[in-house]
Design a protein around this motif. Structure first.
Motif: not given
Length: 323
Positions: A207-231
């Motif tokens: 799952i890629i949970q989109k938002g101010a940060l994108d949280y990416i998880s398969n239930g075992e591992e979770t990554l945070i996609s934190d690059l700056e985006g547009g407003l």
């Protein structure tokens, strides 16, 4: 850019095939976007064009006939197939099984399927996609669900339950609906934990949970996609994500198939998480670049032109990576 993000993008770079003379058409990705209805023609176009601009050799759109006529005028670079049908648009000589079969026959022609952009809520369109998902799973084909494609996961979770070649890309509202369907409280714990809980509830889908940060998880591992985006939050930016994911998942297949010589030190679930992280990062960079150029007037189409720039900045070709 954090060290964690940089290190992950270095791994994404390793997964991306080089440009070699020995390759033939189609080896660097064949992606199909299934969506596009009478009311919505932009979303499948933006998704398919993001896929093409990220380097997929062949980018298909499978849509409803009226949508096909419009999408074909947007770009001659896409292959547009008018095989989908809305319930009130079925021809007298057609059966539902014939409609299903026309779309299912596209599966062997592609490496990855994106389901949902511009799909709408028509029951026949959704049943066709359900049949496609069932057949795709039989051949272990990866697929991405977004927008109205996520409604299938919400209302018919058995279609994706436990299928680890699936990526869901919900925004905050869609995430809440998916969480409710699985009895997960979206406000219980921090977002990394909630995303992981929902991925685990779906049996290990990514799952890629989109938002101010994108949280990416398969239930075992979770990554945070934190690059700056547009407003600017204009509609359609998520379609750049789904198209990017399609191409990166196709590159993942090329890596697994070893169509070029490489160290082969990236394996299974890690590769899918890297594709998800790379797609999120590229989309966020596209948003940042487009917002810098257009400000509050930014539109979804402005992200499309930034895809190759974002790729070169974050990942780069084998000879000249910018990492």
């Amino acid at each position: 850019m954090s060290k964690t993000t940089r290190d992950l993008l270095v791994k994404v770079h390793k997964m991306v095939p080089p440009m070699l003379e020995k390759f033939h058409k189609g080896q660097l990705g064949r992606v199909a976007v299934i969506g596009g209805s009478q009311d919505y023609t932009g979303a499948p176009y933006f998704s398919a064009m993001a896929s093409a601009r990220l380097g997929a050799d062949m980018s298909h759109v499978i849509c409803e006939p009226e949508a096909a006529q419009v999408i074909k005028t947007y770009s001659p670079n896409l292959m547009v197939h008018p095989y989908m049908r809305q319930s009130h648009k079925v021809h007298e000589a057609e059966t539902h099984d014939q409609i299903f079969q026309n779309v299912i026959e596209m599966i062997p022609r592609v490496h990855v399927i994106v389901i949902g952009p511009g799909l709408g809520r028509d029951s026949l369109m959704h049943e066709t996609c359900a049949r496609v998902i069932t057949e795709a799973k039989k051949v272990n084909m990866p697929f991405v669900l977004d927008a109205d494609g996520l409604y299938l996961a919400q209302t018919r979770p058995e279609l994706v339950q436990g299928y680890k070649e699936c990526i869901l890309t919900p925004n905050v509202v869609e995430f809440g609906r998916l969480a409710k369907s699985k009895g997960v409280d979206p406000n219980d714990g921090d977002q990394t934990q909630v995303c992981a809980k929902l991925a685990k509830a779906f049996g290990g889908v990514t799952i890629i949970q989109k938002g101010a940060l994108d949280y990416i998880s398969n239930g075992e591992e979770t990554l945070i996609s934190d690059l700056e985006g547009g407003l600017k939050r204009s509609g359609g930016q998520g379609d750049t994500l789904t198209g990017s994911l399609g191409t990166l998942l196709a590159y993942r297949k090329a890596y697994i198939d070893r169509i070029w010589d490489h160290e082969n030190d990236l394996k299974g679930p890690e590769l899918l998480m890297l594709a998800a992280f790379g797609g999120s990062s590229i989309t966020r960079e596209c948003s940042r670049l487009a917002f810098k150029k257009y400000g509050r007037s930014l539109q979804a189409s402005d992200l499309t032109e930034q895809v190759p720039i974002a790729f070169n900045t974050l990942i780069g070709e084998k000879e000249a990576a910018k990492l």
